[in-house]
Design an enzyme around this catalytic site. Structure first.
Site: not given
Ligand code: IPE
Ligand code: IPE
Ligand code: MG
Length: 247
Positions: A21, A69
């Site tokens: 993340d 997502n």
């Molecule tokens: C969790 O991250 C999913 C992945 C790392 C693929 P998110 O960024 O989607 O999670 P939330 O929304 O912060 O809980």
């Molecule tokens: C994790 O990074 C990757 C996916 C969930 C695909 P994020 O895209 O959630 O990045 P943040 O959490 O918004 O910084």
């Molecule tokens: Mg994230």
């Protein structure tokens, strides 16, 4: 001194799961689009996979795209799906060089056809590797997985293949997509968020949770070693008392 020197090779977790993340925030800090962060996350995947394989970890599960997502802006979803195809294409060599088998869990039918095809090719091409399995969680969510398992079991009961009395933890587990892997002993989440976001809810019942403040594109080998050292310093009691564990 590297954290690597403090790792006890005889007490490694067999299975590490990672919620990768922080890509979006990493890009934002640099005044770039979120996609820029996703691209830079690929290096962290490579480093983590290489170092896990070198250490002797048998299973590495990476949360790459959750069911939720899909609700992100269309352009970001499309960019992520394209990046996935490009990355798989480019990184198959890393998998071969490191004797890593690629696998995937999740609702894979919901992926675009080209992504699915590339993924399946890489899975087939690396099926003979046996040093470590790298499992990508794609279009994955734990509640989907658990509901799906319940549906399959209900059908088997309706078809008189099994009776309701046969349903126990082992049978249920065998209908999860993670059927082939042991439960992760260590779950890492980067980016400083302290939540699970619908990842492996059943399987982490007794996992040690490790939260790293690093954003995923900054995560390096040393960060993985640090997490493993932290894991090895914990006492895993599984409901027993400390005295029972020490003797
Ligand atoms: C969790 O991250 C999913 C992945 C790392 C693929 P998110 O960024 O989607 O999670 P939330 O929304 O912060 O809980
Ligand atoms: C994790 O990074 C990757 C996916 C969930 C695909 P994020 O895209 O959630 O990045 P943040 O959490 O918004 O910084
Ligand atoms: Mg994230």
């Amino acid at each position: 001194m590297s954290f690597k020197d403090s790792i006890d090779k005889d007490r490694l977790p067999q299975h590490i799961a990672i919620i990768m993340d922080g890509n979006g925030r990493w890009a934002k800090q640099r005044g770039k689009l979120r996609t820029f962060g996703h691209k830079h996350g690929v290096k962290s995947v490579r480093e983590t996979a290489e170092s896990a394989a070198e250490l002797g970890i048998k299973y590495l599960t990476l949360y790459a795209f959750s069911t939720e997502n899909w609700n992100r802006p269309r352009a970001e979803v499309n960019a992520l799906m394209r990046l996935l195809v490009q990355t798989i294409n480019k990184e198959v060599k890393t998998l071969h060089d490191n004797n890593i088998k690629l696998m995937a869990i999740g609702e894979l039918d919901s992926l675009p056809a080209v992504t699915r095809k590339e993924l399946n090719n890489a899975i087939d091409e690396t099926a003979h590797h046996n040093r470590m399995s790298m499992i990508l969680a794609l279009s994955y969510s734990s509640r989907w997985e658990i509901a799906n398992a319940a549906k399959i079991i209900a059908k088997r009961v309706a078809e008189n293949e099994i009776s309701p009395e046969d349903i126990n933890q082992n049978l249920f587990e065998s209908h999860l997509t993670t059927n082939y892997f042991p439960d992760p002993e260590l779950l890492i989440r980067t980016s400083g968020e302290h939540r699970i976001s619908n990842f492996l809810l059943w399987q982490i019942a007794y996992a040690e949770l490790y939260f790293s403040p690093k954003l995923w594109p900054d995560f390096r080998k040393e960060d993985l070693y640090e997490a493993i050292v932290d894991y090895q310093n914990r006492e895993r009691r599984f409901g027993k008392t400390s005295e029972q564990i020490i003797k």
